[in-house]
Enzyme design. Structure first.
Site, PDB file in Angstrom:
ATOM      1  N   TYR A  56       0.853  -1.194   0.000  1.00  0.00           N
ATOM      2  CA  TYR A  56       0.000   0.000   0.000  1.00  0.00           C
ATOM      3  C   TYR A  56       0.883   1.235   0.000  1.00  0.00           C
ATOM      4  CZ  TYR A  56       0.976   0.858   4.946  1.00  0.00           C
ATOM      5  OH  TYR A  56       1.600   1.123   6.149  1.00  0.00           O
ATOM      6  N   CYS A  57       0.263   2.362  -0.378  1.00  0.00           N
ATOM      7  CA  CYS A  57       1.027   3.602  -0.400  1.00  0.00           C
ATOM      8  C   CYS A  57       0.135   4.762   0.041  1.00  0.00           C
ATOM      9  CB  CYS A  57       1.633   3.847  -1.774  1.00  0.00           C
ATOM     10  SG  CYS A  57       0.437   3.748  -3.127  1.00  0.00           S
ATOM     11  N   ARG A  58       0.124   5.854  -0.736  1.00  0.00           N
ATOM     12  CA  ARG A  58      -0.550   7.054  -0.235  1.00  0.00           C
ATOM     13  C   ARG A  58      -2.041   7.076  -0.490  1.00  0.00           C
ATOM     14  NH1 ARG A  58       4.300  10.334  -2.852  1.00  0.00           N
ATOM     15  NH2 ARG A  58       5.773  10.177  -1.125  1.00  0.00           N
TER      16      ARG A  58
END
Lengths: 232, 232
Positions: free
Chosen positions: B180-182
């Site tokens: 996952y990221c932003r």
DNA sequence: TATGTTATCCATAGATCTATGGATAAGCGA
DNA sequence: TCGCTTATCCATAGATCTATGGATAACATA
């Protein structure tokens, strides 16, 4: 070398987001957008409601259309504008929430105009549901009729603010009134409550307004009232 | 006649909302805001991350500060900026949602860059919770370390994208990876997944990113990893 | 086809916004 | 106190936005 076509211009994702941001950089456009979240309207009505010249209003609407936040429908010589979907209303709501949370000025202004009078004494949606079911309150929609028709709380009575005094007799004096309007920034319901109280009635505002009600996935009725008004 | 003081200017409510709208009319400001929703940073880092000159970045940040969507904290000669609250992130999220829903260009761009590759195969938050509890997956935070430290999914491993290959050995080859990221507009996780797959691993993206996780009121851990990295 | 209504298009003057370089300010360490 | 680093302030040229009046377009109706 396609440079004139409207949709593309900058191709980064953030340029696209800014296209939408552009809509809310102008006060009048926000006002228009909030109106359009309540009900569709022709350009002329929008211009009148916001105090803009027709051409100026049209120009603003074009900007909003380019950003795809509004859509249109033609009916004869009239063009009806409407918000382009639930995300639009959610966005405007988020903007309002942010402004109220961060800008003390907003609450201040609301207070000065008197909109905040019911702040501490607003009825929650769930309380409203319970009490209306128990027949303890009557719900009043004080927005203009076209907004009522576009969507209202089931069972609510349409009583636009300007007719409040004239039609006061329709309300049972012994039952409490809960008024609602467009949302937390709208002054209609607070004003109605103020007037009702000075007329000796028990009255309170609903928290928020129609968009938030919808957002909460509560039932929404459309069209005129069953009991009164020509069903045209 | 007080005309120079920053806070007041127009006094209508909509003028105030437009103050905030002004923030999202410029692509770079949106980018800055999204970064600030992940973690606080000094001006220089923000300028570097967005490719702005220091003075320009500072100017943008002033605009954002006037709108009260960011706040600052001084540490020695450095000034750290941060988003001014949850409403800010909610607002940026709403903007992103709206853009994705209404602007076909956005999805198009995301697809072209390859961010949409996991569109149909993203892991939902609830699925992740269930599978991580069962020990069936390992969660990977591919954002920069400072963002990980500012808040991450409990149990997630910090592995910034640029170190992915170098530290690939740390990951058990037999266990699926969820990166996952932003958020939905961020390319880090999709890129990581693409690389992991080409390395023969099973990998998928989490739906959305950290802000949405937070918004869903799921638990958030802060600080460095327990096992590695100086705990300073 | 002629007329009236409603809305969009166009050109433009005035206002506002953006990027940028140079100067200034605020801390820190020697 | 003297550099050194980081950030803000200031002035400005070029670009963009807004309001507005006049022309044009799309319909409806006689």
């Amino acid at each position: 070398m396609d440079k004139r076509s409207e949709p593309a211009k900058g191709d980064g994702v953030y340029e696209q987001l800014a296209r939408i941001g552009k809509v809310v950089v102008h006060p009048k456009r926000i006002e228009l957008l909030e109106l359009l979240c309540q009900a569709e309207r022709p350009v002329e009505a929008l211009a009148a409601a916001t105090g803009l010249k027709l051409t100026t209003a049209s120009a603003h609407l074009q900007v909003m259309r380019q950003a795809r936040v509004v859509e249109t429908r033609r009916e004869g010589t009239r063009v009806y504008y409407r918000a382009a979907g639930g995300e639009v209303c959610r966005f405007v709501t988020a903007l309002g929430d942010l402004a109220r949370a961060r800008l003390a000025e907003v609450e201040q202004i609301l207070r000065e105009i008197g909109a905040a009078d019911g702040g501490a004494e607003r009825v929650t949606r769930s309380e409203l549901l319970a009490r209306v079911r128990a027949g303890e309150v009557v719900v009043l929609d004080v927005r203009p009729p076209e907004e009522y028709e576009a969507g209202h709380i089931p069972g609510a009575v349409s009583l636009p603010l300007e007719h409040l005094e004239a039609r006061l007799f329709e309300l049972d004096p012994d039952i409490e009134v809960v008024a609602y309007c467009r949302g937390p920034l709208c002054l209609l319901a607070p004003e109605a409550v103020a007037r009702l109280r000075s007329a000796g009635r028990r009255a309170r505002c609903l928290e928020d307004g129609m968009p938030e009600w919808r957002e909460a996935r509560l039932p929404v009725a459309t069209g005129g009232e069953a009991s009164k008004g020509s069903p045209r």
